[in-house]
Design a protein around this motif. Structure first.
Motif, mmCIF file in Angstrom:
data_model
loop_
_atom_site.group_PDB
_atom_site.id
_atom_site.type_symbol
_atom_site.label_atom_id
_atom_site.label_comp_id
_atom_site.label_asym_id
_atom_site.label_seq_id
_atom_site.Cartn_x
_atom_site.Cartn_y
_atom_site.Cartn_z
ATOM 1 N N VAL A 174 0.852 -1.180 0.000
ATOM 2 C CA VAL A 174 0.000 0.000 0.000
ATOM 3 C C VAL A 174 0.888 1.230 0.000
ATOM 4 O O VAL A 174 1.814 1.341 0.801
ATOM 5 C CB VAL A 174 -0.926 0.040 1.241
ATOM 6 C CG1 VAL A 174 -1.829 1.267 1.184
ATOM 7 C CG2 VAL A 174 -1.764 -1.227 1.328
ATOM 8 N N ASN A 175 0.579 2.155 -0.914
ATOM 9 C CA ASN A 175 1.313 3.421 -0.974
ATOM 10 C C ASN A 175 0.301 4.550 -0.982
ATOM 11 O O ASN A 175 -0.528 4.651 -1.900
ATOM 12 C CB ASN A 175 2.185 3.475 -2.236
ATOM 13 C CG ASN A 175 3.073 4.711 -2.263
ATOM 14 O OD1 ASN A 175 3.136 5.482 -1.300
ATOM 15 N ND2 ASN A 175 3.765 4.918 -3.373
ATOM 16 N N VAL A 176 0.330 5.396 0.042
ATOM 17 C CA VAL A 176 -0.626 6.492 0.133
ATOM 18 C C VAL A 176 0.108 7.812 0.340
ATOM 19 O O VAL A 176 0.967 7.925 1.205
ATOM 20 C CB VAL A 176 -1.660 6.247 1.259
ATOM 21 C CG1 VAL A 176 -0.972 6.009 2.599
ATOM 22 C CG2 VAL A 176 -2.628 7.407 1.388
ATOM 23 N N GLN A 177 -0.198 8.771 -0.496
ATOM 24 C CA GLN A 177 0.314 10.127 -0.380
ATOM 25 C C GLN A 177 -0.876 11.063 -0.596
ATOM 26 O O GLN A 177 -2.007 10.611 -0.750
ATOM 27 C CB GLN A 177 1.413 10.392 -1.426
ATOM 28 C CG GLN A 177 2.539 9.378 -1.444
ATOM 29 C CD GLN A 177 3.411 9.388 -0.199
ATOM 30 O OE1 GLN A 177 3.426 10.371 0.539
ATOM 31 N NE2 GLN A 177 4.141 8.305 0.033
ATOM 32 N N LYS A 178 -0.630 12.340 -0.631
ATOM 33 C CA LYS A 178 -1.711 13.295 -0.864
ATOM 34 C C LYS A 178 -2.324 13.057 -2.245
ATOM 35 O O LYS A 178 -1.628 13.071 -3.252
ATOM 36 C CB LYS A 178 -1.187 14.731 -0.752
ATOM 37 C CG LYS A 178 -2.253 15.805 -0.958
ATOM 38 C CD LYS A 178 -1.689 17.181 -0.733
ATOM 39 C CE LYS A 178 -2.701 18.267 -1.058
ATOM 40 N NZ LYS A 178 -3.949 18.133 -0.301
ATOM 41 N N ASP A 179 -3.641 12.824 -2.282
ATOM 42 C CA ASP A 179 -4.381 12.583 -3.529
ATOM 43 C C ASP A 179 -3.838 11.386 -4.302
ATOM 44 O O ASP A 179 -3.901 11.353 -5.545
ATOM 45 C CB ASP A 179 -4.356 13.836 -4.433
ATOM 46 C CG ASP A 179 -5.002 15.040 -3.772
ATOM 47 O OD1 ASP A 179 -6.015 14.853 -3.070
ATOM 48 O OD2 ASP A 179 -4.484 16.168 -3.931
ATOM 49 N N TYR A 180 -3.299 10.406 -3.570
ATOM 50 C CA TYR A 180 -2.717 9.238 -4.236
ATOM 51 C C TYR A 180 -2.925 8.003 -3.368
ATOM 52 O O TYR A 180 -2.625 8.008 -2.175
ATOM 53 C CB TYR A 180 -1.219 9.465 -4.464
ATOM 54 C CG TYR A 180 -0.525 8.398 -5.278
ATOM 55 C CD1 TYR A 180 -0.534 8.432 -6.668
ATOM 56 C CD2 TYR A 180 0.160 7.358 -4.653
ATOM 57 C CE1 TYR A 180 0.115 7.461 -7.416
ATOM 58 C CE2 TYR A 180 0.807 6.382 -5.393
ATOM 59 C CZ TYR A 180 0.785 6.439 -6.783
ATOM 60 O OH TYR A 180 1.424 5.473 -7.513
ATOM 61 N N PHE A 181 -3.441 6.937 -3.973
ATOM 62 C CA PHE A 181 -3.709 5.696 -3.248
ATOM 63 C C PHE A 181 -3.445 4.530 -4.190
ATOM 64 O O PHE A 181 -4.064 4.419 -5.249
ATOM 65 C CB PHE A 181 -5.168 5.683 -2.780
ATOM 66 C CG PHE A 181 -5.587 4.435 -2.059
ATOM 67 C CD1 PHE A 181 -4.961 4.039 -0.884
ATOM 68 C CD2 PHE A 181 -6.633 3.658 -2.544
ATOM 69 C CE1 PHE A 181 -5.365 2.883 -0.206
ATOM 70 C CE2 PHE A 181 -7.040 2.512 -1.871
ATOM 71 C CZ PHE A 181 -6.406 2.128 -0.707
#
Length: 303
Positions: A174-181
């Motif tokens: 799982v990779n989550v950043q701002k406005d990114y999933f």
């Protein structure tokens, strides 16, 4: 709360179950009763150090009995002090029950969860979970990127600000950043739900799902474990701003990005051991020049 009781040891006697029937009945009808019941329930359910609430209140009661000369003064403050003690203990263990693991720039750590599941946390990432709730609900909160090896059992949930993943037992990244999933399944089956998208997908081995700036994407991969665990980060048609974020997290650097289009896509990889090589690998093919403004700040310009 104002003390409606004449006996300053009222709460201590209540905790010891020493109230007479009339006192107990009146107390249970009061507005304060449910507040104290809630606090006691929180303390009893949470894992805490060796703390005996009855013993503490008995100590307060004994000290009061040994010092009758200050009875008038104590009558005014004991109720509040006892209530404050309960509230502080309850709040402390309620909020302090969360376990947090975090990584620094360029750092990775492996975490073993309470059920034997394993999480490898990538650089500048954070994982949180509550020990007391684990038997009833296997749930973690993730900021950043992590690879999960989940033991079979009850539903396992990964919550993030951009989406969530639900599984029973599998391996996935799982990779989550701002406005990114982004979710990539390496083994088993997972359900990925993007918060900024009404779409949810079931991923099996080799399937990947991404929501970037509200754009939903799906693709397939033969990668069984993320390359970042072996010292190299790989991207597949990934927005450049996410690639730059990865570089910042890995090398503790920052970029001036105002002169480039960060929505352009990049496919490739970079090595964690050499920052100069990493910059060349990414920006030269994209025809972007980079200049060190100082040791940790880089200016990017489209050629």
């Amino acid at each position: 709360m104002k003390n409606p009781y004449s006996d300053e040891t009222f709460l201590a006697r209540w905790l010891n179950n020493d109230l007479n029937d009339k006192e107990k009945a009146e107390f249970e009808k009061s507005k304060d009763y449910q507040k104290y019941i809630t606090i006691i329930d929180k303390i009893d359910k949470l894992q805490s150090p060796n703390y005996n609430k009855k013993e503490v209140f008995n100590t307060i009661k004994n000290e009061l009995q040994e010092k009758p000369k200050v009875r008038t003064f104590i009558t005014r403050w004991t109720y509040g002090a006892a209530a404050a003690l309960l509230a502080l203990i309850g709040l402390f263990f309620f909020f302090d029950n969360t376990t947090t693991h975090a990584t620094d720039y360029g750092e990775q750590i492996t975490i073993e969860l309470l059920d034997g599941s394993e999480v490898v946390l990538n650089s500048k990432s954070e994982l949180k979970f509550k020990k007391s709730d684990w038997e009833n609900q296997r749930k973690v909160t993730l900021v950043g990127e992590a690879f999960f090896k989940v033991k079979k059992g009850s539903n396992f949930v990964v919550e993030t600000e951009s989406g969530e993943v639900r599984v029973l037992g599998t391996q996935f990244n799982v990779n989550v950043q701002k406005d990114y999933f982004e979710v990539i399944c390496s083994e088993g089956k997972v359900k990925a739900i993007g918060h900024n998208s009404t779409k949810e997908v079931i991923l099996t081995k080799g399937k990947a799902f991404r929501v970037s700036d509200n754009i939903v994407e799906n693709w397939e991969t033969e990668i069984t474990e993320p390359s970042w665990m072996s010292g190299e980060t790989t991207f597949i048609n990934t927005p450049l701003k996410q690639v730059i974020q990865s570089l910042e997290n890995q090398f503790k650097i920052s970029f001036d990005k105002k002169s480039i289009n960060q929505d352009k896509r990049f496919t490739g990889s970079y090595n964690h051991n050499d920052i100069e090589l990493a910059l060349k690998t990414i920006f030269v093919p994209m025809e972007i020049s980079y200049t060190f403004n100082n040791e940790n700040h880089i200016v990017l310009v489209k050629e």
